[in-house]
Design a protein around this motif. Sequence first.
Motif, PDB file in Angstrom:
ATOM      1  N   TYR A   1      46.580  42.244  21.389  1.00  0.00           N
ATOM      2  CA  TYR A   1      46.379  40.799  21.279  1.00  0.00           C
ATOM      3  C   TYR A   1      47.725  40.079  21.206  1.00  0.00           C
ATOM      4  CZ  TYR A   1      44.878  36.289  19.521  1.00  0.00           C
ATOM      5  OH  TYR A   1      44.684  34.932  19.356  1.00  0.00           O
ATOM      6  N   LEU A   2      48.616  40.581  20.364  1.00  0.00           N
ATOM      7  CA  LEU A   2      49.939  39.981  20.212  1.00  0.00           C
ATOM      8  C   LEU A   2      50.699  40.013  21.532  1.00  0.00           C
ATOM      9  CD1 LEU A   2      52.375  38.877  18.589  1.00  0.00           C
ATOM     10  CD2 LEU A   2      52.898  41.259  17.980  1.00  0.00           C
ATOM     11  N   LEU A   3      50.729  41.157  22.182  1.00  0.00           N
ATOM     12  CA  LEU A   3      51.484  41.283  23.433  1.00  0.00           C
ATOM     13  C   LEU A   3      50.893  40.412  24.537  1.00  0.00           C
ATOM     14  CD1 LEU A   3      52.315  45.096  23.428  1.00  0.00           C
ATOM     15  CD2 LEU A   3      53.807  43.171  22.810  1.00  0.00           C
ATOM     16  N   LYS A   4      49.581  40.268  24.542  1.00  0.00           N
ATOM     17  CA  LYS A   4      48.945  39.392  25.541  1.00  0.00           C
ATOM     18  C   LYS A   4      49.359  37.940  25.316  1.00  0.00           C
ATOM     19  CE  LYS A   4      44.592  38.108  27.617  1.00  0.00           C
ATOM     20  NZ  LYS A   4      43.147  38.272  27.654  1.00  0.00           N
ATOM     21  N   ARG A   5      49.366  37.508  24.073  1.00  0.00           N
ATOM     22  CA  ARG A   5      49.780  36.134  23.768  1.00  0.00           C
ATOM     23  C   ARG A   5      51.249  35.925  24.110  1.00  0.00           C
ATOM     24  NH1 ARG A   5      46.457  33.225  19.961  1.00  0.00           N
ATOM     25  NH2 ARG A   5      48.019  31.614  20.263  1.00  0.00           N
ATOM     26  N   LEU A   6      52.097  36.882  23.798  1.00  0.00           N
ATOM     27  CA  LEU A   6      53.514  36.784  24.143  1.00  0.00           C
ATOM     28  C   LEU A   6      53.695  36.763  25.661  1.00  0.00           C
ATOM     29  CD1 LEU A   6      55.049  39.250  21.539  1.00  0.00           C
ATOM     30  CD2 LEU A   6      55.183  36.752  21.499  1.00  0.00           C
ATOM     31  N   HIS A   7      52.917  37.565  26.359  1.00  0.00           N
ATOM     32  CA  HIS A   7      52.973  37.612  27.823  1.00  0.00           C
ATOM     33  C   HIS A   7      52.603  36.250  28.412  1.00  0.00           C
ATOM     34  CE1 HIS A   7      52.602  39.161  31.889  1.00  0.00           C
ATOM     35  NE2 HIS A   7      51.391  38.642  31.947  1.00  0.00           N
ATOM     36  N   ASN A   8      51.562  35.639  27.880  1.00  0.00           N
ATOM     37  CA  ASN A   8      51.144  34.318  28.374  1.00  0.00           C
ATOM     38  C   ASN A   8      52.242  33.280  28.166  1.00  0.00           C
ATOM     39  OD1 ASN A   8      48.696  35.258  29.283  1.00  0.00           O
ATOM     40  ND2 ASN A   8      47.599  34.698  27.426  1.00  0.00           N
ATOM     41  N   ARG A   9      52.915  33.359  27.027  1.00  0.00           N
ATOM     42  CA  ARG A   9      54.020  32.431  26.773  1.00  0.00           C
ATOM     43  C   ARG A   9      55.152  32.664  27.770  1.00  0.00           C
ATOM     44  NH1 ARG A   9      57.267  32.975  21.402  1.00  0.00           N
ATOM     45  NH2 ARG A   9      58.270  34.551  22.657  1.00  0.00           N
ATOM     46  N   ARG A  10      55.437  33.909  28.044  1.00  0.00           N
ATOM     47  CA  ARG A  10      56.498  34.236  29.010  1.00  0.00           C
ATOM     48  C   ARG A  10      56.116  33.784  30.420  1.00  0.00           C
ATOM     49  NH1 ARG A  10      56.837  39.584  25.832  1.00  0.00           N
ATOM     50  NH2 ARG A  10      58.425  39.046  24.306  1.00  0.00           N
ATOM     51  N   LEU A  11      54.835  33.855  30.757  1.00  0.00           N
ATOM     52  CA  LEU A  11      54.389  33.362  32.062  1.00  0.00           C
ATOM     53  C   LEU A  11      54.633  31.860  32.191  1.00  0.00           C
ATOM     54  CD1 LEU A  11      51.079  35.316  32.756  1.00  0.00           C
ATOM     55  CD2 LEU A  11      53.284  35.562  33.916  1.00  0.00           C
ATOM     56  N   VAL A  12      54.396  31.122  31.126  1.00  0.00           N
ATOM     57  CA  VAL A  12      54.667  29.684  31.152  1.00  0.00           C
ATOM     58  C   VAL A  12      56.162  29.443  31.322  1.00  0.00           C
ATOM     59  CG1 VAL A  12      54.614  27.554  29.773  1.00  0.00           C
ATOM     60  CG2 VAL A  12      52.610  29.061  29.840  1.00  0.00           C
ATOM     61  N   ASP A  13      56.984  30.208  30.624  1.00  0.00           N
ATOM     62  CA  ASP A  13      58.440  30.094  30.786  1.00  0.00           C
ATOM     63  C   ASP A  13      58.848  30.391  32.225  1.00  0.00           C
ATOM     64  OD1 ASP A  13      58.623  29.504  28.090  1.00  0.00           O
ATOM     65  OD2 ASP A  13      59.277  31.522  27.511  1.00  0.00           O
ATOM     66  N   LEU A  14      58.246  31.421  32.792  1.00  0.00           N
ATOM     67  CA  LEU A  14      58.545  31.791  34.176  1.00  0.00           C
ATOM     68  C   LEU A  14      58.093  30.699  35.142  1.00  0.00           C
ATOM     69  CD1 LEU A  14      59.706  34.003  35.979  1.00  0.00           C
ATOM     70  CD2 LEU A  14      57.435  35.056  36.018  1.00  0.00           C
ATOM     71  N   TYR A  15      56.932  30.147  34.893  1.00  0.00           N
ATOM     72  CA  TYR A  15      56.431  29.037  35.707  1.00  0.00           C
ATOM     73  C   TYR A  15      57.439  27.880  35.709  1.00  0.00           C
ATOM     74  CZ  TYR A  15      53.693  25.016  37.152  1.00  0.00           C
ATOM     75  OH  TYR A  15      53.262  23.877  37.784  1.00  0.00           O
ATOM     76  N   ASN A  16      57.918  27.522  34.528  1.00  0.00           N
ATOM     77  CA  ASN A  16      58.890  26.425  34.414  1.00  0.00           C
ATOM     78  C   ASN A  16      60.192  26.748  35.146  1.00  0.00           C
ATOM     79  OD1 ASN A  16      57.216  24.733  32.924  1.00  0.00           O
ATOM     80  ND2 ASN A  16      57.809  25.686  31.000  1.00  0.00           N
TER      81      ASN A  16
ATOM     82  N   PHE B   1      59.577  26.434  38.824  1.00  0.00           N
ATOM     83  CA  PHE B   1      59.436  25.022  39.157  1.00  0.00           C
ATOM     84  C   PHE B   1      60.800  24.372  39.359  1.00  0.00           C
ATOM     85  CE2 PHE B   1      59.173  20.553  37.866  1.00  0.00           C
ATOM     86  CZ  PHE B   1      58.247  20.091  38.788  1.00  0.00           C
ATOM     87  N   GLU B   2      61.717  24.639  38.433  1.00  0.00           N
ATOM     88  CA  GLU B   2      63.058  24.056  38.551  1.00  0.00           C
ATOM     89  C   GLU B   2      63.788  24.572  39.785  1.00  0.00           C
ATOM     90  OE1 GLU B   2      64.386  21.512  36.873  1.00  0.00           O
ATOM     91  OE2 GLU B   2      62.420  21.395  35.907  1.00  0.00           O
ATOM     92  N   LYS B   3      63.694  25.862  40.055  1.00  0.00           N
ATOM     93  CA  LYS B   3      64.373  26.436  41.217  1.00  0.00           C
ATOM     94  C   LYS B   3      63.748  25.962  42.529  1.00  0.00           C
ATOM     95  CE  LYS B   3      66.341  30.427  39.035  1.00  0.00           C
ATOM     96  NZ  LYS B   3      67.084  31.578  39.420  1.00  0.00           N
TER      97      LYS B   3
ATOM     98  N   PHE C   1      53.376  32.130  42.809  1.00  0.00           N
ATOM     99  CA  PHE C   1      53.199  32.336  41.376  1.00  0.00           C
ATOM    100  C   PHE C   1      52.150  31.374  40.825  1.00  0.00           C
ATOM    101  CE2 PHE C   1      54.195  31.412  36.944  1.00  0.00           C
ATOM    102  CZ  PHE C   1      54.189  32.692  36.397  1.00  0.00           C
ATOM    103  N   SER C   2      52.226  30.112  41.234  1.00  0.00           N
ATOM    104  CA  SER C   2      51.281  29.098  40.751  1.00  0.00           C
ATOM    105  C   SER C   2      49.853  29.463  41.118  1.00  0.00           C
ATOM    106  CB  SER C   2      51.622  27.731  41.334  1.00  0.00           C
ATOM    107  OG  SER C   2      52.869  27.301  40.877  1.00  0.00           O
ATOM    108  N   GLU C   3      49.675  29.945  42.340  1.00  0.00           N
ATOM    109  CA  GLU C   3      48.343  30.321  42.802  1.00  0.00           C
ATOM    110  C   GLU C   3      47.742  31.401  41.905  1.00  0.00           C
ATOM    111  OE1 GLU C   3      46.896  32.406  46.789  1.00  0.00           O
ATOM    112  OE2 GLU C   3      47.937  30.503  47.129  1.00  0.00           O
TER     113      GLU C   3
END
Length: 149
Positions: free
Chosen positions: A84-99, A102-104, A118-120
């Motif tokens: 559960y913890l690793l899944k939540r951390l993974h989701n947070r990292r996906l948002v960071d990666l998305y951002n 987006f900038e690049k 990635f967005s798809e």
Amino acid sequence: MRDIFSKGSNAKEDTLMVQLKKLIPEYKVIYLLWIYAKELLPDHNNISCFEQLKDKFKMIPNATTEESASRWLLEERVQAATKYLLKRLHNRRLVDLYNLYFEKAKEDVASFRAFTDFSEKFFADESQTELQKIIANIVIDEESGDDSE
């Protein structure tokens, strides 16, 4: 020190820590955070070893050694909490990666393609994906619908 086990900003949503405490005792939650997400512990910069963790969080049983605590990771409920913890951390990292994508993507065509790919995947409807998996595993018996015999 902020209570890391309090409710989230939305009173209907429990914090990560509350969810973990529903699965395992608080002292095991503290240990999991120390192993996988030190940044979530208060004053984490001043905890560099297991003994310092025990000194900071008195709820960890005094007789517990780092070796005995590591055996907690073999317990089924601790493994569920870890997942559960690793899944939540993974989701947070996906948002960071998305951002980051987006900038690049603003400056580079290849990055834009990577961002759209990635967005798809990132925004794919998970229930649809699950449905597609179920449908893909259905075996259609073509002979069962044939009444001509």
